[in-house]
Design a protein around this motif. Structure first.
Motif, short mmCIF file in Angstrom:
data_model
loop_
_atom_site.label_atom_id
_atom_site.label_comp_id
_atom_site.label_asym_id
_atom_site.label_seq_id
_atom_site.Cartn_x
_atom_site.Cartn_y
_atom_site.Cartn_z
N LYS A 143 -6.36 10.08 3.22
CA LYS A 143 -5.91 8.84 1.60
C LYS A 143 -4.84 7.41 2.19
O LYS A 143 -4.77 6.93 1.62
N GLU A 164 -7.57 5.33 2.95
CA GLU A 164 -8.84 4.73 1.62
C GLU A 164 -7.34 4.06 1.14
O GLU A 164 -7.69 2.64 1.05
N ALA A 165 -6.10 3.77 1.08
CA ALA A 165 -5.40 3.29 0.78
C ALA A 165 -5.61 1.72 1.89
O ALA A 165 -5.13 0.41 1.42
N ASP A 166 -5.36 2.04 2.93
CA ASP A 166 -5.72 0.78 3.85
C ASP A 166 -6.86 -0.13 4.21
O ASP A 166 -7.66 -1.13 4.10
N ARG A 187 -13.14 -3.87 2.13
CA ARG A 187 -13.09 -3.09 1.01
C ARG A 187 -14.62 -3.13 0.53
O ARG A 187 -14.86 -2.02 -0.03
N LYS A 215 -8.35 -0.79 0.85
CA LYS A 215 -8.62 -0.64 -0.47
C LYS A 215 -8.16 -2.11 -0.05
O LYS A 215 -7.86 -2.97 -0.95
N ALA A 216 -6.72 -2.34 0.41
CA ALA A 216 -6.11 -3.38 0.43
C ALA A 216 -6.37 -4.71 1.45
O ALA A 216 -5.63 -5.40 0.91
N GLU A 259 -12.84 7.42 -2.80
CA GLU A 259 -11.14 8.32 -3.27
C GLU A 259 -11.30 9.59 -2.19
O GLU A 259 -12.19 10.59 -2.13
#
Lengths: 226, 252
Positions: free
Chosen positions: A43, A46-48, A56, A50-51, A85
């Motif tokens: 998770k 994913e977040a890192d 990304r 996308k940031a 995701e």
């Protein structure tokens, strides 16, 4: 500060970094809830990714799970990081790592061919192999040799990571690069390191190995202190 | 206004966001000989190499010096591409010798000085020569932007590898191509700028034209400040996290 007016940047397809993660979904990963820590780490990955504006668009991910009921399962098919995701990995079955790595190498060559067909520039692919045990399929050694050769001929950069009591000697057969032992269940730190490494822009000569930041906050290098 | 005889010039190097804590490892050099010949070059020191920036420095200095020495003070009657290529080769060899000596002091090998090279040497109205190892690009544009010539990047299979002057087989990757007469504007750039200014294998003129027009109408100082702000602007940073260098020269 004054910018030069009317400068239009070219609209290029971003260069891609294909990245395959082979994850151990065997029953033993349920111990100490290692599987939970792994899923938290995914998770964060994913977040890192996308940031970051560059990561990304650049990183293409494929997540494979080895275990049961299928020996090798595509849990996330090739996808740009911007649409990734994090999957939920289950702990069930044995560890057919040989089959998992073979599938990863095949997928990488197919993916490269797609880039070439579409004129998309790409980086040398990354293959991460994570396990808390050792390969259980009968011909894993042949698969390990293929993997090592793929690295030696420059087709892929292979990184093997052992969790807990993983057999690092066997894991070390998959790559000329030394396998690393995860500190405790530092999956979050590992995936953060992976994400940060993916956005670095520096180049190397074709004959050289990729240079990554030292994995000091998540790995123990076997045979050395710390 | 630039005081160089025969050419107006400008150039800048900015550190990419991912190198923000380090120094920029791009270097550039632009000079005009007393006889009016333009020497413009860019070198991108590898971020993965300990002394990439120093390698880029040495390469710029030695190649520019070798060309200046060969060209002397006179006004060339013609372009002798072979002799210019020899001078570039001599300059690279000298930079390798200098890097080896510096490396011996620091206890490192030549690979610690990995850097690419791209440049142009141009005699007004008579054409010239591109020279190139690795990525980055050099572009010559005719008046009114109606025609262009380019020395394009070359990387091998992967976008995250390229060729450097420090490799044993550097001569296999050293490329030359002729610049015919009739091109009055030259751009030389590192790979951080090719990501913004090349569309596939071709220059994206809506990128280069406004830059050339602005620099031609500004003082060198004003032009370089605006060029710097543009290459370091939000749009450019969002597209490429690499160091960015762009050199421009226009025959008067």
């Amino acid at each position: 500060m004054t910018l030069i007016p009317d400068v239009a940047l070219a609209e290029n397809t971003s260069q891609r970094l294909p990245c395959v993660v082979v994850l151990d979904g065997s029953s033993s990963m349920a111990q100490d809830n290692a599987i939970g820590a792994l899923n938290d780490g995914l998770k964060l990955l994913e977040a890192d990714l996308k940031a970051d504006d560059v990561a990304r668009q650049r990183v293409r991910i494929l997540v494979l799970r080895v275990g049961a009921p299928q020996d090798v399962e595509v849990v996330t098919d090739w996808i740009d990081a911007i649409e990734f995701e994090a999957p939920e990995i289950e702990a069930n079955g044995t560890t057919p790592l040989g089959a998992g790595v073979r599938r990863a190498l095949d997928e990488i060559e197919t993916e490269k061919a797609r880039y070439r067909d579409h004129g998309i520039p790409y980086n040398r692919p990354w293959l991460f192999v994570l396990t808390d045990g050792e390969p259980t399929d009968p011909d894993w050694e042949a698969a390990a040799d293929e993997c090592r050769q793929a690295e030696e001929s420059g087709r892929v950069s292979v990184f093997c990571v052992g969790v807990g009591e993983a057999n690092l000697a066997k894991l070390g057969r998959f790559s000329p690069r030394q396998p690393l032992a995860l500190k405790g269940l530092a999956f979050r730190e590992f995936f953060l390191w992976l994400s940060r490494s993916a956005r670095a822009g520096s180049k190397s000569a074709p004959s050289e190995n990729i240079q990554m930041a030292a994995p000091s906050d998540w790995a123990v290098v076997p045979g050395r202190a710390g | 206004m630039s005081s160089a005889p025969g050419w107006r010039v400008a150039g800048t190097s900015v550190a990419g966001p991912c190198h923000a804590n380090d120094d920029c490892q791009d270097r550039h050099r632009v000079q005009v000989t007393p006889g009016g010949v333009l020497i413009a070059l860019v070198s991108d020191g590898a971020g993965s190499a300990k002394f990439g920036g120093e390698g880029a420095d040495l390469l710029c200095v030695h190649v520019a010096n070798a060309l200046a020495l060969h060209l002397g003070k006179g006004k060339p009657k013609a372009v002798d591409a072979q002799a210019l290529a020899r001078a570039v080769d001599d300059g690279i060899a000298a930079a390798r010798t200098a890097a080896e000596a510096l490396g011996a002091e620091q206890g490192v090998g030549l690979a610690a000085f990995h850097a690419t090279l791209v440049g142009a040497v141009v005699v007004p109205k008579k054409g010239g020569l591109f020279f190139h190892i690795g990525d980055g690009a050099a572009l010559a544009v005719a008046p009114e932007s109606e025609r262009w010539l380019m020395s394009a990047p070359r990387n091998g299979e992967y976008a995250d590898t390229t060729y450097f002057f420090t490799e044993p087989d550097w001569r296999d990757h050293l490329r030359f191509s002729a610049i015919e007469p009739g091109y009055d504007t030259v751009f030389v750039m590192s790979d951080g700028v090719t990501e913004l200014g090349l569309q596939g294998a071709e220059p994206h003129m809506p990128f280069f034209e406004p830059i050339g027009r602005f620099l031609a109408g500004a003082s060198r100082e004003e032009g370089e400040l605006a060029l710097r702000a543009t290459l370091d602007g939000e749009a450019a940073r969002g597209r490429s996290n690499d160091d960015k260098t762009l050199v421009w020269a226009q025959a008067r």
